[in-house]
Every structure is written in structure tokens, then in C-alpha cells.
Scaffold this motif. Sequence first.
Motif, PDB file in Angstrom:
ATOM      1  N   GLN A  85       0.843  -1.191   0.000  1.00 60.19           N
ATOM      2  CA  GLN A  85       0.000   0.000   0.000  1.00 60.19           C
ATOM      3  C   GLN A  85       0.880   1.244   0.000  1.00 60.19           C
ATOM      4  O   GLN A  85       0.549   2.250  -0.591  1.00 60.19           O
ATOM      5  N   GLN A  86       2.001   1.118   0.698  1.00 60.23           N
ATOM      6  CA  GLN A  86       3.091   2.087   0.599  1.00 60.23           C
ATOM      7  C   GLN A  86       4.346   1.373   1.063  1.00 60.23           C
ATOM      8  O   GLN A  86       4.264   0.246   1.546  1.00 60.23           O
ATOM      9  N   LEU A  87       5.501   1.983   0.949  1.00 57.17           N
ATOM     10  CA  LEU A  87       6.698   1.325   1.455  1.00 57.17           C
ATOM     11  C   LEU A  87       6.576   1.244   2.975  1.00 57.17           C
ATOM     12  O   LEU A  87       6.359   2.259   3.641  1.00 57.17           O
ATOM     13  N   GLY A  88       6.711   0.048   3.516  1.00 55.35           N
ATOM     14  CA  GLY A  88       6.546  -0.154   4.961  1.00 55.35           C
ATOM     15  C   GLY A  88       5.149  -0.603   5.341  1.00 55.35           C
ATOM     16  O   GLY A  88       4.831  -0.744   6.519  1.00 55.35           O
ATOM     17  N   GLN A  89       4.293  -0.821   4.342  1.00 55.57           N
ATOM     18  CA  GLN A  89       2.924  -1.278   4.656  1.00 55.57           C
ATOM     19  C   GLN A  89       2.408  -2.244   3.599  1.00 55.57           C
ATOM     20  O   GLN A  89       1.934  -1.817   2.531  1.00 55.57           O
ATOM     21  N   GLY A  90       2.479  -3.534   3.921  1.00 53.44           N
ATOM     22  CA  GLY A  90       1.972  -4.548   3.007  1.00 53.44           C
ATOM     23  C   GLY A  90       0.486  -4.767   3.192  1.00 53.44           C
ATOM     24  O   GLY A  90      -0.095  -4.364   4.205  1.00 53.44           O
ATOM     25  N   VAL A  91      -0.138  -5.383   2.184  1.00 54.95           N
ATOM     26  CA  VAL A  91      -1.561  -5.693   2.279  1.00 54.95           C
ATOM     27  C   VAL A  91      -1.819  -6.992   1.510  1.00 54.95           C
ATOM     28  O   VAL A  91      -1.214  -7.234   0.461  1.00 54.95           O
ATOM     29  N   VAL A  92      -2.686  -7.863   2.054  1.00 60.02           N
ATOM     30  CA  VAL A  92      -3.077  -9.090   1.360  1.00 60.02           C
ATOM     31  C   VAL A  92      -4.378  -8.785   0.630  1.00 60.02           C
ATOM     32  O   VAL A  92      -5.369  -8.406   1.248  1.00 60.02           O
ATOM     33  N   THR A  93      -4.364  -8.948  -0.686  1.00 60.97           N
ATOM     34  CA  THR A  93      -5.534  -8.498  -1.435  1.00 60.97           C
ATOM     35  C   THR A  93      -5.762  -9.285  -2.714  1.00 60.97           C
ATOM     36  O   THR A  93      -4.805  -9.770  -3.330  1.00 60.97           O
ATOM     37  N   ALA A  94      -7.033  -9.437  -3.091  1.00 59.25           N
ATOM     38  CA  ALA A  94      -7.386  -9.969  -4.409  1.00 59.25           C
ATOM     39  C   ALA A  94      -7.873  -8.804  -5.283  1.00 59.25           C
ATOM     40  O   ALA A  94      -8.334  -9.014  -6.404  1.00 59.25           O
ATOM     41  N   ASP A  95      -7.744  -7.591  -4.739  1.00 58.79           N
ATOM     42  CA  ASP A  95      -8.310  -6.419  -5.393  1.00 58.79           C
ATOM     43  C   ASP A  95      -7.284  -5.733  -6.307  1.00 58.79           C
ATOM     44  O   ASP A  95      -6.822  -4.635  -6.035  1.00 58.79           O
ATOM     45  N   PHE A  96      -6.921  -6.434  -7.364  1.00 59.85           N
ATOM     46  CA  PHE A  96      -6.034  -5.845  -8.373  1.00 59.85           C
ATOM     47  C   PHE A  96      -6.553  -6.290  -9.738  1.00 59.85           C
ATOM     48  O   PHE A  96      -7.252  -7.297  -9.849  1.00 59.85           O
ATOM     49  N   ALA A  97      -6.217  -5.530 -10.755  1.00 55.86           N
ATOM     50  CA  ALA A  97      -6.725  -5.841 -12.098  1.00 55.86           C
ATOM     51  C   ALA A  97      -5.908  -6.965 -12.720  1.00 55.86           C
ATOM     52  O   ALA A  97      -4.679  -6.941 -12.685  1.00 55.86           O
ATOM     53  N   ALA A  98      -6.600  -7.952 -13.291  1.00 55.19           N
ATOM     54  CA  ALA A  98      -5.924  -9.092 -13.898  1.00 55.19           C
ATOM     55  C   ALA A  98      -4.980  -8.634 -15.018  1.00 55.19           C
ATOM     56  O   ALA A  98      -3.878  -9.154 -15.173  1.00 55.19           O
TER      57      ALA A  98
END
Lengths: 363, 363
Positions: free
Chosen positions: B333-346
Motif C-alpha cells: 500500500q506504501q513502502l513499509g505497509q503490506g496488504v493481502v488483497t485480491a483487489d487488483f486488475a488481472a
Amino acid sequence: MQTLTVDLGVRSYPIFIGQGLLQQNLLLPYVKGRQVMVVSNETVAPLYLDTLLQQFPGKQVDSVILPDGEAYKDLQHVNLIFDALLEKRHNRTTTLVALGGGVVGDMTGFAAASYQRGVNFIQVPTTLLSQVDSSVGGKTGVNHPLGKNMIGAFHQPQAVLAATDVLGSLPERELSAGLAEVIKYGLIHDAKFLDWLESAMPALRARDPEALAYAIYRSCEIKAEIVAQDERESGIRALLNLGHTFGHAIETDQGYGNWLHGEAVGAGMLMAANLSAREGWIGEAELTRVERLLIAAGLPVAPPETMSCERFIELMAVDKKVIDGNLRLVLLQQLGQGVVTADFAANKLEQTLICGQSLGRIG
Amino acid sequence: MQTLTVDLGVRSYPIFIGQGLLQQNLLLPYVKGRQVMVVSNETVAPLYLDTLLQQFPGKQVDSVILPDGEAYKDLQHVNLIFDALLEKRHNRTTTLVALGGGVVGDMTGFAAASYQRGVNFIQVPTTLLSQVDSSVGGKTGVNHPLGKNMIGAFHQPQAVLAATDVLGSLPERELSAGLAEVIKYGLIHDAKFLDWLESAMPALRARDPEALAYAIYRSCEIKAEIVAQDERESGIRALLNLGHTFGHAIETDQGYGNWLHGEAVGAGMLMAANLSAREGWIGEAELTRVERLLIAAGLPVAPPETMSCERFIELMAVDKKVIDGNLRLVLLQQLGQGVVTADFAANKLEQTLICGQSLGRIG
């Protein structure tokens, strides 16, 4: 249908016992994801696999068929389950379903404990032995050439379905092997149940459905009660191993699968009773009563003639119950009351080990 | 010496970090029974095995030496540990000690989880990667030809000993592979640590003991914090897989052991950063910053030239993070902040997969 709940907090699960349960869509609520892998063996699959596969409408249902027998209960054959899961792209929300006896249950349970570090599983035991024993308690695992059940995990099922009608197709020898474990529950925990077994044994061997259902229910109830007190086998749960230290030695000596597990446990229980009588905890009349009940159940009452005392000691020394060099055994303080103890005389154990055909008396 | 406690209730354990710890008898209090089985590999054993064997006076100490490399991290080679345990008659109070990198740790941990349904173990990681990653968190397991780490268990050690001086003998490539995981902790959780890594990278590659000790301590601290919140990986813990979905695909495609795990994760993290930039979560300047840090650490910044987009998709589809058909990735999400997500464009994922050598920019 009767339902028994094994009380393990967040890991509690139901055991359904009764006639015709394979056709009643009981299991679907226990499948969390969209994938099901049924594991069975060559003997059981032709009889019940198609029926079971119908029970999961709307799911991706796959199956894998293992060869039948304790001789195949090893890491190599568990790997066949992993192969099938990966080939069919099962993810960590999959549910494994064990359709078969104790061997299928133990292997499927271990595969479920290990696949992607743990997925759900359901037990559909098809032998009396697995219905009263291996489907309750969460023990899973496989054999190693140097010892039985040496590789495994504790992993609880989501549900167990014990359909009594499937016992109709069970070979006579396997019915007797299952009765050995039923008798065990009486010996370690419930003298009244033991009384009932003595009178009900002819009905059980004739596969009377009501007698079988009660024997299964009470056996699971006793096991569930003991397991709930000691899920990881640090204490009282070891009582469930009555006859097993002797029995495992017999199985290892004879090669897995030549003696059925229940047969080895039957002879092993009489060895434990014999040692208990030598220690003066039970009388000779009670020892004889145990022998007669085992005979009535169609079980062997002596170890293989070829097994020497030294061979027993050698094989029993790698048993899991060897705690820092002290051999602990499950013995009988009285009929209906087992005890885990290292407090027996080594020479009395040796006398038991050389009894041969005469385990039913100590004179 | 610094001590960090991984807080997991009754399964809490200490990590000891510092110079010369292999000679300080720190582990004896963590051996409960009278037997110890040290598991190592052909590369590490000649360097440190004798020293470690001296640390358990009064115990039965045995050892087993595995071949070195990820290519041997399979069920068949775990079985060598079971063979040794049974041949030497280790009982369920034994303690396994893993002396080696992540492969030895994962295999030993899985053997400990499975031997007699679970015995104790201790980790003595000898690579930077295993000190900052696989020795913390209780993940154990082996590979299957169809997928990495597909067979395993969660099993926590009794203690971890991270001796910084053993890193002196580590090949350059393996040091860089370890730095990939160190960088990961900065990317997912701690922008300030990332700043520090940019300035300290030359000292780390020169193996400055103080810089290494701090990098290990802070990495373990971040991982311990995340694992304590989510021991069984149902949520936040998945952040630790930044770069791993891409990286596992690279490792599987190339054959285990040809790309080091950390190298594959390094390239994978840049792929994750690239996709994050395409989604507009981080800017191109930050993407370039990630690429430069990876280059400074001596890591690859592109997947193998031979890997097509289709090949990535095929291999990523069996990843454990595929939840009911939806591919979930760890992104930034930014440097220093990861996120687990399926919300990205194929289609953005596809653009990332065909970037080749140009992952450091999106223009």
C-alpha cells in the motif's frame, strides 16, 4: 440415529451412529470449502464410493483409491493422497473424507494434518474396529519398518459417520478384530459393559443391528470421555492402549497385515490380564473370564508360537510408552479398571511372555 | 547476546542472537528428556557439528547428516531422520536439533512434528535466511514435485540459537538471499527499518557483526510480532509471503535449488512492487527505490527470461493463497505497509508478468 459429541472445545465434533446413514446427506454441513477428496481402498470403494460421492452436491468431488491393507500404511502411500490433491489442485479449504477401515482413516487423517500444514477431514469408518476406535480421538499416522504408528499427528475430524449397515459386508475375522476393541473398553473402564458384552456376544457376532449400535455407542462414549480428559495422551488416555504394547510387538514380528490389529490386541489384552493376575490384582477366575470372552468373540488367545520372550522384549523396547528406559504397561487393577504402570516385576513379565497357549491361567 | 521472546502463550520460546553462542551451553535447559538427535547437512556438519555435540553433557546424543540443498527437501529424505530416530531408539521425550539452513530447519521441524505424533525441537540456524525467517514462526514442511512446502505442519521450537559468527563462512549468494527476507520486513511493516537498510547495506554485505545482529534482531522482532497475532496464518501473517507467490513459481519452474529461495523472493518482491505501482499505490520513484535496494543487496531484479506470463499463471494457480479460485497476493500500500488483497486488475498482473528486465519502472 444416535449422535454423540466428542467434547474438545473448539475442536468438538459429532459422531453419527445408525442404519442407512450413508444416504442421508448428513456430511454436507461439515464441508467448509468447495472441494472434497474422498480417500478409500480397493475393497471398500466398489461397495460404497458411488453412494458417498453423491452426498456432496455442488462441490468439486474427487477420489483416490489406495491398495487395501496395513502393509500399505506407510509414507509412500500417503504420498498418493498428496499426488491426487495436487493434481486436482485442492487448496487449503479442501475437506478429505476417509471411507474405509482404520488404515484408510489413519492415512487420510495424517494426509489432512500435513497437506498445506493442515486441512479439514471427515471419517466414514466401514469396519467395526474403526467405528469404535480409530475414528475417535484424532490419532493419525503411518507405520515405519522399525515401528508401528511411529509417524503421525494429532488431528481431529469435523465429523464421524458410523453406518451400522456397512458392517453386514464385513468378513468374520474383521468383525472379531473390532470386538477386541469393544471388549477393551469394558476391561479398562466399565465392568457393567463387560457383563453386557458377555451376554450379548452371540447377538453381536450374528450382527444384530441393535446390539451393534449399542456396542458402538458405548465404546465411542467411553473413548470420547477419556480423550476429552487427555487429548494429547499425557496421562489417562494411555489406558486405551491396553493390550497394544504386546499387540504391536506381535504385528511387527509377523509383518504388518498378517495378524489383524484387533487380533493382536486381543492376544495382547490376555497377556496384560495374565501379568495383572501374576501381580495379584485380578484373580485367576477373572483371568479365565477374560479368556472366555475373547474366545466367544472369535479372537486368538495366544501369541504366535514362534515368538520368544527375547523377541517380545526387543520389540517392546521401541514402543512409544517407553519413558526414559522404563517400560510402562496398561494393566488391570480389576475388571473394569485399567492402570498405566511401570510397577510390575520384570520376572513376572517374562513368565507372561513364555506362557504360549496357557495365558488363561497362572497356576 | 540479545534475547527475543516469541510470545505464543504456552508455546512461547526464546531466540538467542549474538557472537560465539554455539560454545555457551545455552541449549541444555531446553532439552527435557535424555535423548538428543542433531540433524545437519554435508556442508554444515564438518564446520559446526562437533562443537554442537559437546553442548549436551549427560545426554544420549546422536546425529544424522542429510545431503545439502532444497532438491532434497522431500518426504523421502525426512524419512532418513525417522530411520535414525528409530535405529537409535529415540522415544517421545527426545529433542531434535536442526543445525543448518532453512531446508534442514524445515525438514527437522516436520520430522519433530510427526515423529511419534510430535516431539520437541530446537533450531540452530546457520544462514542469514534461516536466522531471520524459517527459524521463527513454527512453519515446517517439505516440497512435493507439484508444489513447494505442500506437506508440513505448524510446530514451534523450544528455543532458537542464532549465532552471528557462523555467517562468516556463508557464501556471498546465500548472504544476499538472506538479505532479501530482511528487506521484506522493512517493505511490509517498517519504513524506518527500510531507511536503515539502505544506509547499512554496505556494512551488511561486508558482514559487520553489529549491523548483522541488528538486522537479525529487528527482522525476528517484526516476524515474531506478526506471528504472535496470527499463529496459524488465517490473516495478517500472510503478509510475510510478500514476493513468495511469484518466487515459488520461479523456484518450481527452475527446479528446486537452482534459484535460491531468497533470490526468487527478491525478484518476486519487485514484481509485487511493480504491480502495486501499476495500481497507483506506490509511485515510480518508490518502485525504483525497491529495485536499487535489491541490487545493492546483490539480488536478481527480474524473473528467468524463459518464464512466460502463461507459465507464471499456471504455477501460481496451485499456490496456497488461492482461496476458492481467487488469487490473493501480498502487495504494497506504501513502502513499509503490506496488504493481502485480491483487489487488483488481472490485466495489470499480466503486464507485470511480461516486464522481464524492466520491473523497476512502469512507464
